[in-house]
Design an enzyme around this catalytic site. Structure first.
Site, PDB file in Angstrom:
ATOM      1  N   HIS A 170       0.806  -1.223   0.000  1.00 54.89           N
ATOM      2  CA  HIS A 170       0.000   0.000   0.000  1.00 54.89           C
ATOM      3  C   HIS A 170       0.835   1.267   0.000  1.00 54.89           C
ATOM      4  O   HIS A 170       0.304   2.362  -0.216  1.00 54.89           O
ATOM      5  CB  HIS A 170      -0.922   0.005   1.228  1.00 54.89           C
ATOM      6  CG  HIS A 170      -1.708  -1.262   1.363  1.00 54.89           C
ATOM      7  ND1 HIS A 170      -1.425  -2.224   2.306  1.00 54.89           N
ATOM      8  CD2 HIS A 170      -2.748  -1.735   0.639  1.00 54.89           C
ATOM      9  CE1 HIS A 170      -2.263  -3.228   2.165  1.00 54.89           C
ATOM     10  NE2 HIS A 170      -3.073  -2.965   1.170  1.00 54.89           N
ATOM     11  N   CYS A 218       3.287  -1.276  -4.364  1.00 58.81           N
ATOM     12  CA  CYS A 218       2.851  -1.557  -5.727  1.00 58.81           C
ATOM     13  C   CYS A 218       3.317  -0.430  -6.642  1.00 58.81           C
ATOM     14  O   CYS A 218       3.135   0.755  -6.319  1.00 58.81           O
ATOM     15  CB  CYS A 218       1.329  -1.679  -5.781  1.00 58.81           C
ATOM     16  SG  CYS A 218       0.676  -1.818  -7.463  1.00 58.81           S
ATOM     17  N   HIS A 244      -7.077   4.621   5.327  1.00 54.02           N
ATOM     18  CA  HIS A 244      -6.515   3.499   4.582  1.00 54.02           C
ATOM     19  C   HIS A 244      -5.018   3.734   4.395  1.00 54.02           C
ATOM     20  O   HIS A 244      -4.587   4.861   4.122  1.00 54.02           O
ATOM     21  CB  HIS A 244      -7.217   3.373   3.226  1.00 54.02           C
ATOM     22  CG  HIS A 244      -6.867   2.129   2.475  1.00 54.02           C
ATOM     23  ND1 HIS A 244      -5.683   1.996   1.769  1.00 54.02           N
ATOM     24  CD2 HIS A 244      -7.542   0.967   2.304  1.00 54.02           C
ATOM     25  CE1 HIS A 244      -5.661   0.799   1.192  1.00 54.02           C
ATOM     26  NE2 HIS A 244      -6.761   0.151   1.507  1.00 54.02           N
ATOM     27  N   GLU A 292      -2.943   3.129   2.041  1.00 54.98           N
ATOM     28  CA  GLU A 292      -2.533   3.726   0.771  1.00 54.98           C
ATOM     29  C   GLU A 292      -2.775   5.236   0.770  1.00 54.98           C
ATOM     30  O   GLU A 292      -1.930   6.021   0.306  1.00 54.98           O
ATOM     31  CB  GLU A 292      -3.289   3.081  -0.394  1.00 54.98           C
ATOM     32  CG  GLU A 292      -2.867   3.660  -1.742  1.00 54.98           C
ATOM     33  CD  GLU A 292      -3.690   3.138  -2.901  1.00 54.98           C
ATOM     34  OE1 GLU A 292      -3.836   3.884  -3.900  1.00 54.98           O
ATOM     35  OE2 GLU A 292      -4.186   1.989  -2.830  1.00 54.98           O
ATOM     36  N   CYS A 317      -6.304   1.078 -10.532  1.00 51.02           N
ATOM     37  CA  CYS A 317      -5.416   0.144 -11.214  1.00 51.02           C
ATOM     38  C   CYS A 317      -6.186  -0.778 -12.150  1.00 51.02           C
ATOM     39  O   CYS A 317      -7.390  -0.995 -12.010  1.00 51.02           O
ATOM     40  CB  CYS A 317      -4.605  -0.653 -10.197  1.00 51.02           C
ATOM     41  SG  CYS A 317      -5.428  -2.085  -9.499  1.00 51.02           S
ATOM     42  N   SER A 350      -6.222  -9.314  -3.441  1.00 45.64           N
ATOM     43  CA  SER A 350      -5.251  -9.848  -2.486  1.00 45.64           C
ATOM     44  C   SER A 350      -5.605 -11.271  -2.047  1.00 45.64           C
ATOM     45  O   SER A 350      -5.094 -11.750  -1.037  1.00 45.64           O
ATOM     46  CB  SER A 350      -5.172  -8.933  -1.261  1.00 45.64           C
ATOM     47  OG  SER A 350      -6.456  -8.710  -0.711  1.00 45.64           O
TER      48      SER A 350
END
Length: 407
Positions: free
Chosen positions: A154, A176, A204, A206, A274, A347
């Protein structure tokens, strides 16, 4: 019939995952219209899981709309109870890279290898890595100085990197690459004097990492309601970026509201959601309308898994359940169903999907068909310093999760 949207309480992963047996004779495939394709017949591989194909580049990523036409499965098969498995599903390239990085670090350096936060948001994956010697921590001050430490998929903020340097941690950055791209966008826009509206879920990991790149220039927007009230300094110098795992449709709604208020709002150079998130949501949009029940495999803290459940509900599935594992499936959920759709978050390892399908087969769903809307064949290289150390040790990586030692 009204839609039921249920998230059962989570349970810890099992000690071992039951492998599917004797169901390959039931496995068939079905295509959807002219754009979606039927995959080759799926079969059990040497490890007892289902083998399957895949293949598109990030440039070919779906725009969030389903491909092909509706699949009327129960009509095609005379009322036969069936499972429609959405494809693509499960592991994306970023998750595979991150999990592989921890596994290879353990192979190369030995235990313990520390990981800040969960490497990916999946209970089963975290448990299996813990069993191999990974130690997951919330913050860096829980890690001994100088220890080997992996940053999760993340991403982390510059402040976290600075703290790691202060503790002399030997870091492996498993962020990522698509998240890294968003970080770089944030830095660029801030340097250009733009005010950044970050669409995402506050709290979160990320979002915390991205926000940390330019907190002085960034505001988090988490919903349409927030988009209606957010204030900016200069409406002519504002740009939006987003968390990579959001619902495509929800993000578009937020952007429309923002643009109605700020007509000069700039778009990111390329989409931030993504390819894997978009592709999995597109597949669900095809499978869900044909399903009496939709089961989404994924953990409660997995943003993309929760979004898949929401997309399935909005696409017309009459009941949607998110589960961590097959053990959470209540047979009453599917007692009156003819068609059950199955998908999994980015995931989620395929073994958990295999187990769900095995459970449904045991409940009398005799036909198993995979509906493919995109093909993926994307891989990200391992972190540079880990690759260098593996090479120096004579360890070469063939494919994700496979290692050979040169003799």
């Amino acid at each position: 019939m009204s839609t039921t949207f249920v998230f059962p309480d989570s349970h810890h992963g099992r000690e071992d995952i039951r492998k599917r047996e004797n169901i390959h004779k039931d496995v068939q495939t079905a295509g959807v219209g002219s754009d979606a394709s039927a995959t080759p017949s799926r079969r059990l591989d040497a490890q007892g899981g289902l083998s399957h194909g895949g293949a598109s580049s990030a440039d070919d990523a779906s725009d969030g709309e389903p491909h092909g036409t509706a699949l009327h499965g129960t009509e095609l098969h005379g009322g036969e109870k069936q499972i429609l498995i959405a494809a693509p599903r499960g592991y994306c390239a970023g998750v595979s890279r991150a999990v592989n990085a921890v596994e290879l670090a353990l192979t190369l350096y030995g235990a313990p290898v520390y990981v800040r936060k969960e490497i990916v948001h999946n209970k089963y994956v975290v448990q299996k890595l813990q069993e191999k010697g990974a130690v997951f921590v919330h913050e860096l001050d829980e890690i001994p100085e100088g220890a080997r430490t992996v940053f999760s998929a993340h991403g982390v903020s510059p402040a976290v990197r600075k703290a790691a340097e202060a503790r002399h941690l030997q870091t492996i950055d498993a962020t990522c690459p698509l998240v890294t791209k968003v970080h770089k966008q944030a830095v660029r826009y801030a340097d250009e004097g733009d005010e950044i509206l970050l669409i995402g879920h506050e709290g979160h990991e990320e979002v915390e990492g991205t926000f940390g790149e330019a907190p002085q220039a960034m505001t988090i927007v988490g919903s349409v309601d927030e988009a209606r009230t957010v204030q900016v300094r200069d409406p002519e110098k504002v740009v939006w970026i987003s968390q990579t795992t959001l619902s495509v449709d929800d993000t578009q709604q937020i952007v429309r509201v923002l643009r109605s208020r700020f007509p000069h709002l700039k778009d990111p150079i390329s989409t931030d959601i993504c390819y894997a998130t978009q592709n999995r949501q597109s597949a669900v949009k095809v499978v869900a309308p044909q399903s009496d029940v939709m089961i989404v495999v994924g953990s409660a803290n997995s943003s993309n898994s929760v979004r898949l459940a929401e997309v399935a509900r909005d696409a017309g599935a009459r009941a949607v359940f998110r589960v961590d594992s097959a053990q959470e499936i209540n047979p009453e959920w599917v007692a009156d169903a003819l068609t059950v759709g199955v998908t999994s978050g980015a995931s989620v390892p395929e073994t958990l999907v295999d187990d769900v399908v095995s459970t449904l087969v045991a409940y009398g769903f005799s036909a198993v068909r995979e509906v493919t809307t995109e093909r993926e064949d994307i891989q990200f290289s391992l972190p540079k310093n880990l690759r260098a150390d593996l090479k120096a040790a004579g360890i070469a990586v063939d494919r994700p999760h496979k290692v050979r030692v040169r003799e």
